[in-house]
Design a protein around this motif. Structure first.
Motif: not given
Length: 421
Positions: A122-142
């Protein structure tokens, strides 16, 4: 500007007081060492098991997908606010700020440098998933999925603009914070991001006075300065900033062609809108190239000076480690004039030879020596690149969001009168 500097000075004061208290803190109440007491093995917090951990990851993906749709397709600030409120309630108060993508940086680093530590998925997923979204769509996590950023955004009422030079100087702090958090996680010393998270204590209703004061200070500053923690402290934001610069489908201020109406010029509270640069305003290419080369030659010198400085402070950095601190205390302990601390008493009761403690502490200090070189060189590199960036001029015709600094909050969208084709 004086008000801004006063806020920042107050913030640094509280951080320094808490750090000093942490480095000298002792356990209470006093443990019993004379009745067969054995020291428990220190372990990392256990994340939620099974389906609950999977649920958190699925909620993260759903929230990221929904807010990305609101930003890029619907272009709706209202949708961003709705997801932000949900994130504060779920990832903030319900999940108590853990697992947190910001703190997961430390889990990943510890797993890379410590083979005995198995990172929770779960910790690894919370680190990687926002990075993937950011790579394609910008800082939508933020934009609204991160509860730390969302809670600050709620408090923003009367935004003021900071001076450019002040933003540049404060913008170096997240890089330093990231370097320190990596160093302390790699040496298994501490998770300082989690320890000094200004909002987790509030989410859990168990903050110490100093941490509550720091969290309250951030929220008060957020009324006037947009997202101060995100912009000037967040270490995970450094990584998202770099990844977002190459994002494929980033937020755009206008849905079609820009008509140069200038209505969005001052709409961003984070000052993350790049304004048009006319040809007549551009610097001569020859002088710009000369200045760029000169600054580029300075970068290696800054890295060497930074590395040397970090190496010279490695012993001070290492004293945050409990073993190093205990070894130093025992080395300077005088039984005739000093009273044993709880830490020394506990170590003597454990029956371990003091030579073993000194050896372990020596190895840790050596790790900090090399880590200090790397940390200092990293900071020197960041400063050098920042200086080099000042000599780069890019011709722009339209008002565009700065892909790195823009957190995709969608505040600027309502200022654009252009309708979608």
């Amino acid at each position: 500007m004086k008000k801004s500097l006063a806020f920042i000075s107050l913030l640094i004061f509280f951080v320094g007081m808490e750090f000093a208290a942490f480095s000298q803190q002792q356990r209470f109440p006093k443990p019993e060492f004379e009745s067969g007491y054995t020291q428990p093995v220190t372990s990392m917090p256990v994340p939620r098991d099974g389906m609950f951990a999977l649920l958190d990851v699925l909620v993260l993906i759903a929230a990221l997908s929904l807010i990305t749709w609101f930003i890029l397709k619907k272009r709706s600030r209202t949708g961003v606010v709705a997801v932000s409120i949900f994130s504060i309630l779920y990832f903030g108060f319900f999940r108590e700020g853990c697992v947190c993508s910001v703190g997961s940086v430390q889990n990943v680093v510890l797993a890379l440098f410590n083979p005995g530590y198995h990172i929770p998925l779960s910790a690894l997923a919370f680190f990687v998933i926002p990075l993937i979204y950011t790579l394609f769509f910008g800082r939508t996590f933020c934009a609204g999925v991160c509860p730390l950023g969302a809670v600050q955004d709620v408090f923003l009422m009367r935004p003021v603009t900071l001076k450019k030079w002040l933003q540049k100087v404060l913008g170096l702090i997240p890089f330093i914070y990231l370097g320190l958090s990596v160093l302390y996680a790699a040496t298994a010393t501490d998770f300082i991001i989690c320890r000094y998270d200004p909002f987790v204590g509030i989410f859990r209703f168990n903050a110490t006075f100093f941490m509550f004061a720091i969290g309250a200070a951030f929220l008060l500053i957020s009324i006037f300065i947009a997202r101060p923690y995100c912009r000037f402290f967040c270490p995970y934001g450094v990584i998202l900033n770099l990844v977002s610069r190459v994002s494929k489908n980033h937020l755009t201020i206008t849905p079609s062609n820009c008509i140069q109406c200038k209505l969005c010029e001052n709409s961003c509270p984070l000052d993350a809108i790049n304004k048009p640069v006319e040809v007549k305003q551009m610097e001569d290419k020859r002088s710009a190239t000369r200045r760029f080369i000169l600054l580029s030659l300075i970068i290696p010198a800054l890295m060497i000076v930074g590395g040397w400085t970090g190496a010279n402070f490695h012993e001070n950095l290492a004293k945050v480690n409990s073993k190093v601190r205990l070894a130093d205390e025992m080395l300077h302990f005088d039984s005739k004039t000093m009273k044993e601390s709880l830490e020394i008493e506990g170590f003597r009761t454990s029956g371990k030879p003091v030579e073993q403690l000194y050896l372990e502490a020596s190895n840790i200090v050596k790790q900090f020596y090399y880590g200090g070189w790397i940390l200092g060189a990293f900071i020197g590199l960041v400063i050098g690149l920042a200086l080099s960036g000042l000599s780069t001029y890019r011709y722009r015709e339209d008002y565009t969001p700065d892909k790195g600094d823009c957190v995709s909050c969608a505040r600027c969208l309502k200022y654009c009168p252009v309708e979608k084709d």
